[in-house]
Write an enzyme that holds these catalytic residues in place. Structure first.
Site, short mmCIF file in Angstrom:
data_model
loop_
_atom_site.label_atom_id
_atom_site.label_comp_id
_atom_site.label_asym_id
_atom_site.label_seq_id
_atom_site.Cartn_x
_atom_site.Cartn_y
_atom_site.Cartn_z
N GLU A 69 0.82 -1.21 0.00
CA GLU A 69 0.00 0.00 0.00
C GLU A 69 0.86 1.27 0.00
O GLU A 69 0.69 2.15 -0.83
CB GLU A 69 -0.93 0.00 1.22
CG GLU A 69 -1.86 1.21 1.29
CD GLU A 69 -2.92 1.18 0.20
OE1 GLU A 69 -2.77 1.96 -0.77
OE2 GLU A 69 -3.86 0.39 0.31
N ASP A 112 -16.14 10.37 -19.67
CA ASP A 112 -17.29 9.60 -19.21
C ASP A 112 -17.04 8.11 -19.44
O ASP A 112 -16.64 7.69 -20.53
CB ASP A 112 -18.54 10.05 -19.97
CG ASP A 112 -19.83 9.58 -19.32
OD1 ASP A 112 -19.76 9.01 -18.22
OD2 ASP A 112 -20.90 9.79 -19.92
N ILE A 113 -17.25 7.32 -18.43
CA ILE A 113 -17.07 5.86 -18.52
C ILE A 113 -18.44 5.22 -18.71
O ILE A 113 -19.33 5.40 -17.87
CB ILE A 113 -16.39 5.31 -17.25
CG1 ILE A 113 -15.09 6.08 -16.96
CG2 ILE A 113 -16.12 3.82 -17.40
CD1 ILE A 113 -14.06 6.02 -18.05
N SER A 164 -7.02 1.70 -4.29
CA SER A 164 -5.86 2.19 -3.56
C SER A 164 -4.92 2.94 -4.48
O SER A 164 -4.19 3.84 -4.04
CB SER A 164 -5.10 1.03 -2.91
OG SER A 164 -5.81 0.50 -1.82
N GLY A 177 -23.01 9.76 -18.20
CA GLY A 177 -23.23 10.61 -17.04
C GLY A 177 -22.72 9.95 -15.78
O GLY A 177 -21.99 8.96 -15.82
N ASP A 213 1.21 3.99 -3.09
CA ASP A 213 0.75 5.37 -2.93
C ASP A 213 1.86 6.38 -3.18
O ASP A 213 1.66 7.39 -3.88
CB ASP A 213 0.22 5.59 -1.50
CG ASP A 213 -1.03 4.77 -1.21
OD1 ASP A 213 -1.63 4.24 -2.16
OD2 ASP A 213 -1.39 4.67 -0.02
N ASP A 262 -22.50 7.60 -12.59
CA ASP A 262 -23.02 6.28 -12.23
C ASP A 262 -22.33 5.82 -10.95
O ASP A 262 -21.24 6.29 -10.61
CB ASP A 262 -22.81 5.27 -13.36
CG ASP A 262 -21.36 5.18 -13.81
OD1 ASP A 262 -20.53 4.68 -13.01
OD2 ASP A 262 -21.04 5.60 -14.94
#
Length: 637
Positions: A304, A596-597, A553, A615, A308, A617
């Site tokens: 992690e 937009d996905i 993450s 839009g 990061d 979701d």
């Protein structure tokens, strides 16, 4: 007749005097309750009546009903006060509990037999504190206390059964009382299993498919391996900081998670050579250690932090320092409140600001841990953007605890801080794929969706995950992440839908109604995530080897790096940081600022989950950043 009248008058005066001296009495009402005991815990015996506990009463904050109004006033793009963030002093003064609340609760304790000298108000005015016996607490709260034990760790703690009660006239002046119903979301002391930073803890913990030997640092291979150049290409992200001394970005890590310096140089050597030898600006909160010894860790402990920091630092570049908030020591660990203590003195653990059930105690009462105290109370200046890749499930916590913490995130927004949290890696399910049964209990056989926290808090920005589809070019549209992990998303069971997302969420529900009646909260609740970034196939150096990593993450620190560049550009022309971004990114002005996905979903609980559609979701939010458009739009505000 006259004598009789005088006698009646005298009697009335005596009775009124007696009433004035009598304890204040009003009916008891249930103040807080839980439907069941969290996973792993069981009562083992009644608590001894003479056992002493530190009773902490969180007083109702003033002006809390206006908190969202205050926040929107400095966060909505159409507001004349956009960017006019508050000082910490103004925030503390505005929300300080009223003298009436202090007097009412103190009077109730004294009337209940607690000597006035045993009751003290903490310096910030938010908590009343008193050491009381179990017998006294049970009488005050109308409940029974038990000793509970955790099956995995063996940790024991004292808590009350199912509910506690307060007099009606007192209840309105109290947010919550501890220790009562709250169990350790990170088990304290030497039970390592459930600390927030512990391997596998919380809905957000990166996943790996193992080590990789051949590294492809080419754009044509971004569908197989994500490296910094892929992120730059995906989101058109090229930026050189102008005023890095005025800007700041923070990454939060929770012990025992820690980064490995040699891994940083290994990563930088391949992907950002000018940064070899560079380290994050280290801020230790409650005993957090700078790094971990090589050989001790591995992916579960280093994955992690390495992920990061390697990506946030390489994306912002050498000129912009990245601050690491390393939170908690090896023994006590940490909770989200531990970080909030350090950022805001009015929320401080050392003076009674935290919850005995969820939050660690400092100095470490067991010895051997962190022994520091007051320097951590509000002693840390929050960065302009703070990214956290950890979270809980809502069912782990009580509503009062979540609401209190959520209000604190709103206060950070008032002060101009952008707070990002990963949305989760199990789609519509909770940590490990667990769901809820029809009574709201966690159940691996259940089919009710299990939302995350703080993802459901309306005052943070929840970040979901996308992917480059296998075989696709880096220039092709992404889809919702469906490799190894599923983007966390859904609807809170605790928080109401904020006004800023109402139009977008209602549009989704009307145009693409999910076929899951009764499986999610459709009553008008906070929906998440808010936006997304890539979360699949990241190349990360861990203990001298490269691993392929997946998870929201990754999405959160990448988003933080992009937003940090926006702040730098604004600060360079004399404008303020972007602060709480949700009202802005949901506005019509920013529609073109995101990719937009429209494909993919977030399965869980024996369903396909929600679907990504045009839009907003509840899989990918408003989409992924289009940096040049995003930057231009924010520079105009």
């Amino acid at each position: 007749m006259l004598l009789a009248s005088r006698l009646l008058l005298a009697l009335a005066l005596v009775l009124s005097s007696v009433a004035a001296l009598a304890p204040r009495v009003s009916p008891r009402v249930r103040h807080e309750s839980r439907s069941g005991i969290p996973r792993g815990w069981a009562p083992v015996r009644r608590a001894e009546s003479d056992f002493v506990i530190p009773l902490r009463i969180g007083l109702a904050q003033s002006n809390l009903a206006a908190l969202e109004e205050y926040l929107l006033d400095v966060s909505r793009p159409e507001s004349p006060n956009y960017g006019e963030h508050w000082s910490p002093a103004k925030v503390a003064q505005t929300f300080r509990p009223s003298p009436e609340s202090v007097d009412t609760v103190r009077g109730w304790l004294v009337d209940g037999g607690i000597d006035a000298q045993r009751v003290r108000l903490n310096p910030t005015g938010g908590w009343l504190l008193a050491n009381v016996t179990i017998a006294e607490a049970e009488e005050l709260l109308g409940t029974e206390y038990y000793v509970y034990e955790h099956a995995e760790s063996g940790h024991k703690q004292v808590g009350c059964d199912k509910a506690y009660h307060l007099p009606e006239h007192v209840s309105k002046h109290v947010e919550l009382v501890t220790p009562t119903l709250h169990f350790d979301a990170k088990v304290k002391k030497r039970s390592a299993k459930s600390k927030v930073g512990n391997p596998g803890s919380g809905p957000v913990s990166p996943k790996t498919t193992g080590q990789i030997k051949n590294i492809f640092n080419q754009l044509e291979n971004c569908d197989e391996q994500i490296t910094p150049i892929c992120i730059r290409a995906l989101y058109n992200f090229e930026y050189v900081p102008v005023v890095p001394n005025k800007n700041s970005i923070g990454i939060v890590e929770y012990t025992p998670q820690a980064y490995v310096p040699s891994d940083m140089d290994m990563f930088f050597g391949n992907f950002s050579p000018s940064q070899v030898g560079e380290r994050p600006v280290f801020v230790s909160i409650d005993g957090g250690k700078r790094t971990i010894d090589v050989g001790f860790g591995g992916f579960d402990v280093n994955g992690e932090s390495n992920l990061d920091l390697q990506y946030s630092m390489s994306l912002v570049g050498k000129r912009q320092p990245v601050t690491l908030y390393q939170t908690g020591d090896d023994l006590e660990g940490a909770s989200f409140n531990t970080l909030l203590d350090a950022l805001d003195g009015s929320y401080c653990t050392f003076e009674g600001g935290d919850d005995e059930g969820f939050d660690p105690s400092y100095p470490d009462p067991f010895g051997g841990g962190y022994q520091g105290m007051l320097q951590q109370c509000g002693g840390i200046t929050p960065a302009h953007v703070i990214s956290t890749s950890y979270s809980y499930d809502e069912f782990d916590l009580t509503p009062a605890y979540m609401q209190r913490q959520c209000a604190e995130y709103a206060k950070l927004g008032l002060m101009g801080v952008t707070v990002l949290f990963s949305s989760g890696d199990y789609g519509v399910a909770g940590n490990g794929g667990i769901c809820l049964d029809s009574d709201g209990f966690p159940d691996f056989e259940g089919n009710i969706f299990a939302p995350s926290f703080p993802g459901g808090c309306p005052y943070i920005t929840s970040v979901g995950a996308t992917q480059i589809n296998p075989g696709a070019k880096v220039t092709a549209p992404e889809s919702a992440c469906m490799q190894v992990i599923y983007s966390g998303g859904g609807f809170s069971n605790v928080f109401a839908m904020p006004q800023y997302q109402k139009k977008a969420v209602e549009s989704y529900l009307s145009k693409y109604p999910p076929p899951y009646a009764g499986q999610f909260n459709a009553s008008g609740s906070r929906a998440y995530p808010d936006l997304s970034a890539n979360g699949a196939n990241y190349v990360v150096a861990v203990q001298g080897e490269y691993e392929l990593v997946y998870g929201t993450s990754a999405s959160s620190p990448v988003t933080a790096a992009i937003l940090s560049a926006v702040n730098d550009a604004r600060l360079a022309i004399g404008k303020k940081p972007i602060g709480f971004i949700n009202p802005t990114i949901y506005s019509d002005v920013f529609k073109l600022a995101f990719h937009d996905i429209v494909s993919g979903s977030n399965p869980g609980c024996d369903t396909n989950g929600f679907s990504a559609e045009p839009g907003w979701d509840p899989v990918t939010g408003v989409g992924t950043p289009n940096f040049p458009v995003l930057l231009a739009a924010w520079l105009l505000l």
